[in-house]
Design a protein around this motif. Structure first.
Motif, short mmCIF file in Angstrom:
data_model
loop_
_atom_site.label_atom_id
_atom_site.label_comp_id
_atom_site.label_asym_id
_atom_site.label_seq_id
_atom_site.Cartn_x
_atom_site.Cartn_y
_atom_site.Cartn_z
N ALA A 262 -30.97 -29.10 -105.92
CA ALA A 262 -31.61 -30.41 -106.07
C ALA A 262 -32.63 -30.39 -107.21
N LEU A 263 -33.41 -29.32 -107.29
CA LEU A 263 -34.37 -29.20 -108.39
C LEU A 263 -33.65 -29.17 -109.74
N GLY A 264 -32.54 -28.43 -109.81
CA GLY A 264 -31.79 -28.34 -111.05
C GLY A 264 -31.20 -29.67 -111.47
N ARG A 265 -30.68 -30.42 -110.53
CA ARG A 265 -30.03 -31.69 -110.87
C ARG A 265 -31.02 -32.79 -111.22
N THR A 266 -32.22 -32.71 -110.68
CA THR A 266 -33.24 -33.71 -111.01
C THR A 266 -34.09 -33.30 -112.20
N GLY A 267 -34.05 -32.02 -112.55
CA GLY A 267 -34.88 -31.53 -113.64
C GLY A 267 -36.34 -31.40 -113.27
N LEU A 268 -36.63 -31.35 -111.98
CA LEU A 268 -38.01 -31.26 -111.51
C LEU A 268 -38.37 -29.82 -111.15
N SER A 269 -39.65 -29.54 -111.09
CA SER A 269 -40.10 -28.17 -110.79
C SER A 269 -40.91 -28.09 -109.50
N GLN A 270 -41.25 -29.24 -108.92
CA GLN A 270 -42.05 -29.25 -107.69
C GLN A 270 -41.17 -29.53 -106.48
N LEU A 271 -41.29 -28.67 -105.47
CA LEU A 271 -40.57 -28.86 -104.21
C LEU A 271 -41.58 -29.03 -103.09
N VAL A 272 -41.44 -30.11 -102.35
CA VAL A 272 -42.26 -30.35 -101.17
C VAL A 272 -41.40 -30.08 -99.94
N VAL A 273 -41.92 -29.32 -99.01
CA VAL A 273 -41.21 -29.01 -97.77
C VAL A 273 -42.01 -29.59 -96.62
N ALA A 274 -41.37 -30.45 -95.84
CA ALA A 274 -42.06 -31.12 -94.75
C ALA A 274 -41.17 -31.14 -93.51
N GLY A 275 -41.80 -31.28 -92.35
CA GLY A 275 -41.07 -31.25 -91.08
C GLY A 275 -41.32 -29.93 -90.37
N GLY A 276 -41.03 -29.91 -89.07
CA GLY A 276 -41.35 -28.76 -88.25
C GLY A 276 -40.73 -27.46 -88.71
N VAL A 277 -39.47 -27.48 -89.19
CA VAL A 277 -38.81 -26.25 -89.62
C VAL A 277 -39.45 -25.72 -90.90
N GLY A 278 -40.18 -26.58 -91.60
CA GLY A 278 -40.87 -26.14 -92.81
C GLY A 278 -41.94 -25.10 -92.53
N ALA A 279 -42.31 -24.93 -91.25
CA ALA A 279 -43.29 -23.90 -90.89
C ALA A 279 -42.64 -22.54 -90.68
N ASN A 280 -41.30 -22.48 -90.72
CA ASN A 280 -40.59 -21.22 -90.50
C ASN A 280 -40.96 -20.20 -91.57
N VAL A 281 -41.39 -19.02 -91.15
CA VAL A 281 -41.91 -18.03 -92.10
C VAL A 281 -40.82 -17.51 -93.04
N TYR A 300 -46.60 -27.51 -99.18
CA TYR A 300 -46.42 -27.76 -97.75
C TYR A 300 -47.58 -28.61 -97.24
N PRO A 301 -47.41 -29.24 -96.07
CA PRO A 301 -48.55 -29.90 -95.44
C PRO A 301 -49.54 -28.84 -94.96
N PRO A 302 -50.77 -29.23 -94.67
CA PRO A 302 -51.68 -28.30 -94.00
C PRO A 302 -51.02 -27.78 -92.73
N PRO A 303 -51.25 -26.52 -92.36
CA PRO A 303 -50.55 -25.92 -91.21
C PRO A 303 -50.58 -26.77 -89.94
N ALA A 304 -51.71 -27.41 -89.66
CA ALA A 304 -51.83 -28.18 -88.43
C ALA A 304 -51.01 -29.47 -88.46
N LEU A 305 -50.50 -29.83 -89.65
CA LEU A 305 -49.78 -31.10 -89.79
C LEU A 305 -48.29 -30.90 -90.05
N CYS A 306 -47.77 -29.71 -89.77
CA CYS A 306 -46.35 -29.47 -89.99
C CYS A 306 -45.49 -30.17 -88.93
N THR A 307 -45.95 -30.17 -87.68
CA THR A 307 -45.20 -30.85 -86.64
C THR A 307 -45.62 -32.32 -86.61
N ASP A 308 -45.01 -33.11 -85.71
CA ASP A 308 -45.36 -34.52 -85.59
C ASP A 308 -46.85 -34.66 -85.28
N ASN A 309 -47.50 -35.63 -85.90
CA ASN A 309 -48.94 -35.81 -85.70
C ASN A 309 -49.37 -37.20 -86.14
#
Length: 350
Positions: A262-281, A300-309
């Motif tokens: 997705a980064l390659g096709r859009t030509g972008l360099s920033q990736l945002v990861v959000a949602g509960g699985v985004g906390a997976n180490v 990523y969101p702040p650690p306390a805001l990874c899950t629904d809030n």
């Protein structure tokens, strides 16, 4: 974080599934006070969310949480400038609880009420972190109910690049945990056990890894786990750890490859990861290494805001209000309706 000139206090309410979240965002002071009640203990005996129980629990906890947040913020109810509430997607009954309270508050206080898309809340939550991403960016939304890749040009300007064609990644994590006899919610348990697994002890498929598209599929991977469990028979701890390791490796490899594409096709360099699985180490480590190798950065969101809030809903509501998005005045807020299914790219909404 984008600089907005509007000064307001927005009360955010989240009740889309199994967490009751409330927050107060004060844009003038750039502060966020939030409180969260999790229903994990309530649903753990059933191995998943029971909608009726979830709705009843929201009823029990929502008003006390609102009182708690306002007291901690030293804010009287009439000092709120607006109410933001999750209107979808989610469980219909659970959404109705939050929307009912939000509309009642708006009507009683004569304050505007804005309907917020649950996934937009997740998507914008990394803007509350420091450092925060700048627009535009690619967002990987990965949770128990959704797995999507989006091109985010600006708030409200979202293009769907790809999504799962069946199960969400988080659902596959939960089902794998169930098959391995682990606790609920399954994601953290599978991730923890995978750390003790032997790499390559077995082989599971990487669905759609080489499809050339940005779509994903996790149903086949989940089925492959079931087959591996049945073949193993009575699972010892090491066998369970090996299956968990291979499952995590497979899911992470697919998500990482699709995010890079997705980064390659859009030509972008920033990736945002959000949602509960985004906390997976394991996912975080893989994405960090892969994106950095191509000169990009992951947020990523702040650690306390990874899950629904409630904090993400308060902030998303603030952004929508300041951008003069659809926000009904209190007297007209009654028609706000819940949308259990709601396309993130169609935010005309309720």
């Amino acid at each position: 974080m984008p600089r907005y000139t509007a000064l307001m206090r927005v009360l955010g309410i989240e009740s889309s599934c199994d967490e009751t979240g409330v927050a107060l965002y004060d844009s003038g002071a750039a502060t966020m006070v939030h409180a969260l009640h999790s229903q994990v203990d309530l649903h753990s005996a059933y191995g998943g969310v029971v909608p009726e129980l979830a709705s009843r629990d929201h009823v029990r906890h929502l008003l006390p949480l609102i009182q708690e947040v306002l007291q901690r913020a030293c804010c009287a109810p009439d000092q709120i400038d607006a109410v933001a509430v999750t209107a979808g997607p989610g469980l219909a009954g659970a959404l109705l609880v939050g929307c009912g309270v939000a509309v009642a508050l708006g009507y009683a206080l004569r304050k505007p009420v804005v309907a917020v898309h649950h996934l937009e809340g997740h998507l914008l939550s990394p803007l509350l972190a420091d450092p925060a991403p700048e627009f535009p960016f690619v967002c990987l939304l990965v949770s128990g109910g959704h797995t999507q890749l989006l091109h985010v040009r600006a708030p409200g300007q979202y293009e769907l690049l790809g999504e799962t064609l069946d199960d969400a990644a988080g659902e596959a994590f939960d089902k794998t945990a169930q098959m391995l006899g682990l606790g609920y919610p399954g994601g953290p348990e599978v991730s923890r056990m995978a750390q003790f697994g032997i790499p390559g002890a077995l082989s599971l498929p990487r669905p759609m890894l080489d499809s050339g598209t940005l779509d994903m599929s996790f149903s086949g991977l989940k089925t492959a786990v079931l087959t591996a469990v049945r073949r193993a028979g009575n699972l010892c701890e090491q066998a369970r750890a090996d299956i968990a390791r291979e499952f995590v490796d497979a899911a992470v490899e697919v998500l990482t490859a699709k995010a890079l594409l997705a980064l390659g096709r859009t030509g972008l360099s920033q990736l945002v990861v959000a949602g509960g699985v985004g906390a997976n180490v394991q996912l975080r480590a893989a994405l960090q290494q892969a994106v950095a190798a191509r000169g990009g950065r992951v947020y990523y969101p702040p650690p306390a805001l990874c899950t629904d809030n409630g904090a993400m809903i308060a902030y998303a509501g603030f952004v929508r209000l300041t951008l003069r998005a659809r926000a009904a005045p209190a007297a007209a807020a009654v028609p706000i309706r819940v949308r259990p299914r709601w396309d993130l790219c169609d935010l005309d909404g309720p």
